[in-house]
Design an enzyme around this catalytic site. Structure first.
Site, short mmCIF file in Angstrom:
data_model
loop_
_atom_site.label_atom_id
_atom_site.label_comp_id
_atom_site.label_asym_id
_atom_site.label_seq_id
_atom_site.Cartn_x
_atom_site.Cartn_y
_atom_site.Cartn_z
N ASN A 178 15.53 61.03 -22.15
CA ASN A 178 15.17 59.81 -21.42
C ASN A 178 16.42 58.96 -21.26
O ASN A 178 17.36 59.09 -22.04
CB ASN A 178 14.09 59.03 -22.21
CG ASN A 178 13.31 58.08 -21.33
OD1 ASN A 178 13.90 57.27 -20.63
ND2 ASN A 178 11.99 58.18 -21.36
N GLY A 231 11.37 62.19 -19.52
CA GLY A 231 11.14 61.18 -18.48
C GLY A 231 9.77 60.55 -18.50
O GLY A 231 9.16 60.34 -17.45
N THR A 232 9.30 60.24 -19.73
CA THR A 232 8.04 59.49 -19.81
C THR A 232 8.20 58.35 -20.80
O THR A 232 8.86 58.47 -21.82
CB THR A 232 6.85 60.40 -20.22
OG1 THR A 232 5.65 59.58 -20.29
CG2 THR A 232 7.07 61.08 -21.56
N SER A 233 7.54 57.22 -20.47
CA SER A 233 7.62 56.05 -21.36
C SER A 233 6.73 56.23 -22.57
O SER A 233 6.76 55.42 -23.49
CB SER A 233 7.21 54.79 -20.59
OG SER A 233 5.90 54.99 -20.03
N ASP A 243 2.92 64.60 -8.07
CA ASP A 243 3.67 64.86 -6.83
C ASP A 243 3.82 66.35 -6.49
O ASP A 243 4.27 66.70 -5.41
CB ASP A 243 5.07 64.21 -6.92
CG ASP A 243 5.85 64.62 -8.18
OD1 ASP A 243 6.58 63.76 -8.73
OD2 ASP A 243 5.71 65.78 -8.62
N CYS A 271 -15.37 63.26 3.92
CA CYS A 271 -15.50 64.67 3.56
C CYS A 271 -15.75 65.51 4.82
O CYS A 271 -16.67 65.19 5.60
CB CYS A 271 -16.67 64.83 2.58
SG CYS A 271 -17.04 66.55 2.21
N CYS A 330 -19.60 66.94 4.42
CA CYS A 330 -20.84 66.12 4.45
C CYS A 330 -20.62 64.72 5.00
O CYS A 330 -21.56 63.94 5.12
CB CYS A 330 -21.42 66.03 3.03
SG CYS A 330 -20.45 64.96 1.95
N HIS A 385 -2.92 64.42 -14.69
CA HIS A 385 -3.43 63.27 -13.93
C HIS A 385 -3.79 63.62 -12.50
O HIS A 385 -3.95 62.72 -11.66
CB HIS A 385 -2.41 62.12 -13.98
CG HIS A 385 -2.19 61.59 -15.35
ND1 HIS A 385 -1.11 60.80 -15.70
CD2 HIS A 385 -2.91 61.75 -16.48
CE1 HIS A 385 -1.19 60.49 -16.98
NE2 HIS A 385 -2.26 61.06 -17.49
N ALA A 436 17.66 62.98 -16.76
CA ALA A 436 17.09 64.30 -17.06
C ALA A 436 17.91 65.43 -16.45
O ALA A 436 18.22 66.42 -17.12
CB ALA A 436 15.65 64.35 -16.55
#
Ligand code: APR
Length: 242
Positions: free
Chosen positions: A213, A187-189, A103, A147, A150, A118, A231
């Protein structure tokens, strides 16, 4: 010594801090997480929207999904967690954020040392030339977008399930966590690899793991400190004690 004081002690004593963030950091900005209540993968089937096969099968559907997420993200702002982590860049000599989030909220809050594992939802990639470029059209006017150079199809410059991460980014992140003496995991699983492996590298090289968490995760058992809570609330308390 209470947990928060221990957390401050860890931060103060750390030579090099590697931060791993996940969707939980952006949740308080209003960006849905993936696996928690109301999470994206609870409402949508990830294999229909976030895989190369899905894009091959129906690029319009996949772009409609990312357009929906882009429009949502364009309406939110960084929250206190992003702001405090940005501020800590001035307090701690060596602190780097490796984020799974696409984000861009860490950068919008002012963080400079950010590695996007990512990808970024505001970037696209031409599937013919493989060129990456900023793609900020919001909302998207033509599906599927093409694009500008192109005319070929473009895709979101994000990592989908079943795809490998950019090797340079991965090597840098592995080395960063190996060389850091504190991994701050927020804040991650911790269920998606190779991101989830990063804090383990810190531990293996003799460093410590501090996890923030709202609930325990598979990493918690390995954490030297687990601070349960939102958090922004946890980071505010730690920041007030530094
Ligand atoms: N404060 C702290 N933690 C929170 C908060 C909060 N306010 N809200 C949610 N959490 C935690 C949840 O308890 C959960 O552990 O954030 C975590 C979010 O987990 P996921 O939804 O699985 O998101 P994440 O870990 O970032 O997913 C990793 O999976 O789908 C892929 O590519 C996608 O980058 C994503 C990756």
């Amino acid at each position: 010594m209470n947990k928060f004081k221990r957390a401050v002690d860890f931060l103060r004593k750390a030579e090099k801090i590697a931060v791993l963030t996940g969707a939980g950091v952006s949740a308080e900005s209003g960006v849905p997480t993936f696996r928690g209540r109301g999470g994206l993968w609870k409402k949508y089937r990830a294999e229909e929207l976030a895989t190369p096969e899905a894009f091959e099968r129906d690029p319009i559907l996949v772009w409609k999904f990312y357009d929906y997420r882009r429009q949502l993200i364009s309406k939110v702002n960084p929250n206190k967690s992003h702001e405090i982590l940005a501020k800590w860049e001035t307090l701690f000599e060596k602190i780097t954020i490796v984020t799974q989030n696409i984000d861009g909220l860490h950068q919008r809050a002012g963080s400079k040392n950010v590695i996007e594992l990512h990808g970024n939802i505001w970037e696209a990639r031409c599937i013919k030339e493989n060129k990456v470029f900023r793609y900020k059209e919001n909302p998207i006017s033509e599906f599927p977008p093409k694009c500008p150079d192109c005319g070929s199809l473009i895709r979101p410059n994000v990592v989908w399930f079943g795809e490998s991460l950019n090797q340079n980014i991965l090597n840098f992140s592995f080395s960063l966590f190996e060389k850091s003496d504190l991994a701050l995991v927020i804040g991650t699983s911790s269920v998606v690899y190779p991101a989830a492996h990063l804090p383990i590298l810190t531990k293996k090289s003799g460093g410590k793991i501090m996890e923030i968490n709202i609930e325990e995760t598979s990493l918690t058992i390995l954490s030297d400190i687990f601070l349960k809570g939102k958090a922004s609330e946890i980071l505010k308390v730690i920041d007030s004690l530094i």
